[in-house]
Every structure is written in C-alpha cells, then in structure tokens.
Design an enzyme around this catalytic site. Sequence first.
Site, short mmCIF file in Angstrom:
data_model
loop_
_atom_site.label_atom_id
_atom_site.label_comp_id
_atom_site.label_asym_id
_atom_site.label_seq_id
_atom_site.Cartn_x
_atom_site.Cartn_y
_atom_site.Cartn_z
N ASP A 49 0.84 -1.16 -0.06
CA ASP A 49 -0.03 -0.16 0.05
C ASP A 49 0.81 1.61 -0.05
OD1 ASP A 49 -2.64 1.20 0.59
OD2 ASP A 49 -1.45 2.09 2.51
N GLU A 67 1.45 -0.38 -4.90
CA GLU A 67 0.23 0.47 -5.28
C GLU A 67 1.08 1.97 -5.40
OE1 GLU A 67 -3.37 3.09 -3.48
OE2 GLU A 67 -1.80 2.37 -2.23
#
Length: 638
Positions: free
Chosen positions: A318, A371
């Site tokens: 993330d 990401e």
Amino acid sequence: MSDPIGSTGTTDPYAPGELDLHLIGEGRHEELWTVLGAQVTESGTSFRVWAPNAQEVQVAGEWAGWDGSRHPMTRLDGSGVWHVHVEGAGVGSQYKYRLRGADGQWADRADPLAQYAEKPPSSASRVWRSEHQWGDDAWLEARRTSHPVDEAMSTYEVHLASWRKHLGRSPEDSLYSWDEIADALVPYVADLGFTHVELMPVMQHPFGGSWGYHVTSYFAPDARFGDPDGLKRLIDRLHQAGVGVILDWVPGHFATDEWALARFDGTPLYEDPNPQRGWHKEWGSHIFNFGRHEVRNFLYANAVYWLEEYHADGLRVDGVASMLYLDYAREAGEWSPNIHGGRENLEAVQFLQEMNATVYKRVPGIVTIAEESTAWPGVTGPTSNGGLGFGFKWNMGWMHDTLDYAAKDPLYRSHHHGEMTFSLVYAFAENYVLPISHDEVVHGKGSLLRKMPGDRWQQLANLRAYLALMWAHPGKQLLFMGCEFGQESEWAESRELDWWLLEHPEHAGVHAMVRDMNATYKASGALWGRDNDPAGFAWIDANDAGRNTFSFVRRSPGHPDLVCVANFAGHPHEGFRLGLPSAGTWTEVLNTDAEAYAGSGVGNLGSITATAGDHQGQPAYADIVVPPLATLWFRKDV
C-alpha cells in the site's frame, strides 16, 4: 533452540542465542518472529522485546494479576533486546510489556511481534503457537516453479468485514469467523473463476473504519474473526480450491495508538524522529524510520512472515508513492531534500529493494505488487539494475483514463477516444495490474455501475463491455467485490454488499458474464502469455473514434490468437468490416450483449468466417455485427 551461551551475558537456557542477537543488531534477521515476541516452551513462555532505550522492562500478564513487578526482564548485552521466561504462561495468555522509557515514564505496550492480539477495543497481546496442519502441498509445489508475470491472473479484492455481514445469523452478530467466511467465500470465488483473492489488510487494527490500513500489530491477524489458525485455514482452503491469496500490506505508515508502536520505548523508535519524515499529514499516522536498519528488518521480516507462515502468494504494498517522495502531501518548507538535493526518500528506496530481494529469494513463485501512482522509473525493474524489484505495479493511469471515458455519454465519447488508447503508449514499460479497487467506489465516487451513463439497461451494458475490454487489455486484472454483479450502492464498510441484486436477471447476467469471461480468459493464453511484451498486442483499429470502437489482437506463442472488438456507441454496427490476422473460422467466445447476460442478443451466431484480403493492416477480414455497448472476443479455430 540456538546456543544460549555467548555474548548474551546470560546462561539462561531460554534466552536467544548469540547469532540471533548479532543478526538483530545488524538488522539482518529474516526470521525475526522466531526469536522476538512470545515463544512458547515446554514449561511456559519466553518473552523477548526490542526496546534499546528503555530503562526497565517488565512483562505483565493475566497469570500474575497484571503485576509486572513479578516478571522483570533482563537486558541482553548490547542488543537492545530484553528477555524473561515465565513458567506457566501458556497459549492464549494475555500480556503486555510494561516499560520505563528513556523519558522515565512507565507505559504499557502491546508486543510488536505478537502473533495473536486481543479483540478490539481491548489491546493486550496473546501468547500463541500454531497447531494448523497444512493441506496445500500440491499448491506450494506448483508455485515454486511458477512465474506470475507470464500467467493468468484475475484478482477479486475483498474486505472481509463487509463482504457478507450476517451469513444467515442475527444482525446483531455482524462479524463471522474465519471458518464461516471460508465456507462462503471459497466456493463463491472458485465458481466465478478468479485466479486470486486479494484481502484488504487482515493485520490487527483497532479501528474498523480504517479498513485495516492503520495497523497496530503487524504479526497478528485480525482477532475479530478468531484465532490466527483460522486465517491459515481460510488460505489453505482457497489454495485447495485453486485460488491464490494476495495480502494487502502497509509498511509505509502505522497507527498512532499509544499502547502500540508509537514512541515504543519512550523515544521515536519505529517512527522517524524527524517530523518532516515521520508524520503522514494525509493519513494522520506515523511513518516508519526507514533509515534505521532494525526497523527495516522488522518490516521485511514481517513480509517474509506472511508469505512463509501463512502461505500467502503475494503482497500488495500500500501507498508506495507516499514512501518514495520526501515531499509527498507536503508543502514547500515542510520537507527537506535528501543528501543529493533531491526529493527521493533514499532510505525508503533501500527498504523496498531489500524487502523485494529478500522475499523473492526466500519464497520462489510469490509476487509483490506496488500501489504506485507516479512515473517513478523501474518499479518492476530488478534491484540489480537499480529498480525497486516489484513483480507488478498498479496501472493508475489506465484506471483514471478509462473510467473518465466510460462516464461520458456515448454522444460525447468520440471526443475522448484517446483516453482509451493512451495506456498502450506505456503498457509495456512496467509489469502492470489494471485495478478497479475499493478506492474507486467509496467517498462519494459511487459504485462502478453508477459511474456509467444512461438508464439502467445502458449502465449494465456499459459495465459488461468495460469489464470485457479490461480483461482483454495487456496486464493483469483486479476487481473489487460487488462489481462482479453490478453493485448498486457505494461501498461502505458498515454494511454488506447488495446481494439481493442477484435476484434480478440483469444483475445475475453481469455475474454470469464475469464467470464465463474468467473461464475464457484462463483458457486463452493469448490474453496473458505475453502481457508484458509488445509482441503480444497489436491494434487493428485504434482510431475509430467516429463509431466509438476499439479493436486489437492479443497473441502468444503456442496459443490461438484472440481478437477483441469493443463498441461504446449506443447503437449496433451492421456490416462492420474487421481486419483479422488470418483467414478461416473465428469463434465468438464472448459477447457481453448475449441474452444470457441480459443483453439484447445481437451477435454473430457463434462464429465468423474471415476471407483472405488486406484490411486494416491485416491479411484477412470479415464483415460482422457489433452489438451496442458491448465487447466481443473472437478466437481463431485451430
């Protein structure tokens, strides 16, 4: 047990050995969870915690009425590690560390290496030793020689706490167990044909509204669903059903709760002490001190832990962009350049490279996914060449461009045609995943269905056409839960999906189309065998803006070619002359306008015949019917 005699300065048979402490001190212990935390022994539990700046440390547990003075811990020479063995403290026992920090203040802290935690809002750690017997040997054996970049990958993203809320039980009992979710999720995903699930963070977090992105216990699965072996059973069952598991992982920042990692030993130990680097303005959380080798070790050992101990097949990392740039979400004057005068966070780059190099070395066949939303070069490049070493990167540019196009009324789409073709300019610069994730259906963005223009029939048709074009585009696919049946409501973690929509034929049609599309995708090596090679893709017509159509060929050695034709106009095209790579019969293997999917049933009676003759740069052609708001796939008969 490692040799306890040596530079540890103790002859305690339960203390960690000299080599373990040396590796911890060097920041190179890849199996940190086997040394620190609560280690169960024959007669009790050995507690070890890294707190180099603490003046005193005790372990307080329910077995001693939470009286920490009964179990003072000993600092092992030069390591910053404290240790004590407690007779009678067994599996399930609750405990915390009580530290007198560098500031002289006493504070209770959860164990950073706890493998089990209390169910929120309680915050103690729990002693744990797994008893799970894995049954996925065949899966792991096949994984060791797999290369995800060159294989089929369609991923279903799931937020476990809101996928289903009740499973037939009372609304008051809103969370289910790991086993209950396995009973429902495993057959559902296997039936739909997704190759993987991606679980939004399952690491312990106190606030459900964070969706798991503000972690307090990095080594402990979410206790809301039960004990840690329950998560292992879920992953085991998914593997035995032929479904891989990717875990969402958050090494970029961590929760501020005072009983967790924040100022752990009375100093900013895990977080960067420089507020320009240690505080995340956008998310209100602490940022790890990537310049400290023990902290980088904590994180990359955690990555290894989930891949080895829980058999996860990959980690989706993330917020990588927030880690890479010193000026991320900061105004001028709120950040300082690196030693070369640039905005790159060199220590975070080092961590990501170390993490990727370590996990790929230790666990062949897994994959890491970034990401990352910027133009940082070499996100999926090898670390040996200065790349970050990820297996894949989310293609955020494709997502933004195509959703912007799809939201337009067909009348105006011809003016935005390039938004659908631009991704092919850079499609092979990295190894990409095409993400329609939770971030696109929350915070006022509306569901994927509601982004589409027109009446309900048109919205559903647009959705089906969009998904089929996405599955044919170079790159792997990720789809958030609910999109597979046309979820009506915007996603919220407080309620379950709109499962009642499946009682309506038009939504059941989207669901059936996704199932058939996944099956055809997996059986069509042309769609994934050369995902990251320009030779695997060729436009037939990228410039048909006037008719809102797109057509291209996907190919891979050893597999029949597949041609995709997408029509985003609100009317059909009759007599549509399509260039094809070869003469002969081409089977219509997918038609998103089929009556079985609640479409209008316009199509080509299952196949088309191509005639030799140059057209659109191809050596053959056929005159076909292209349905309205629909995508067709044709596969060459062999």
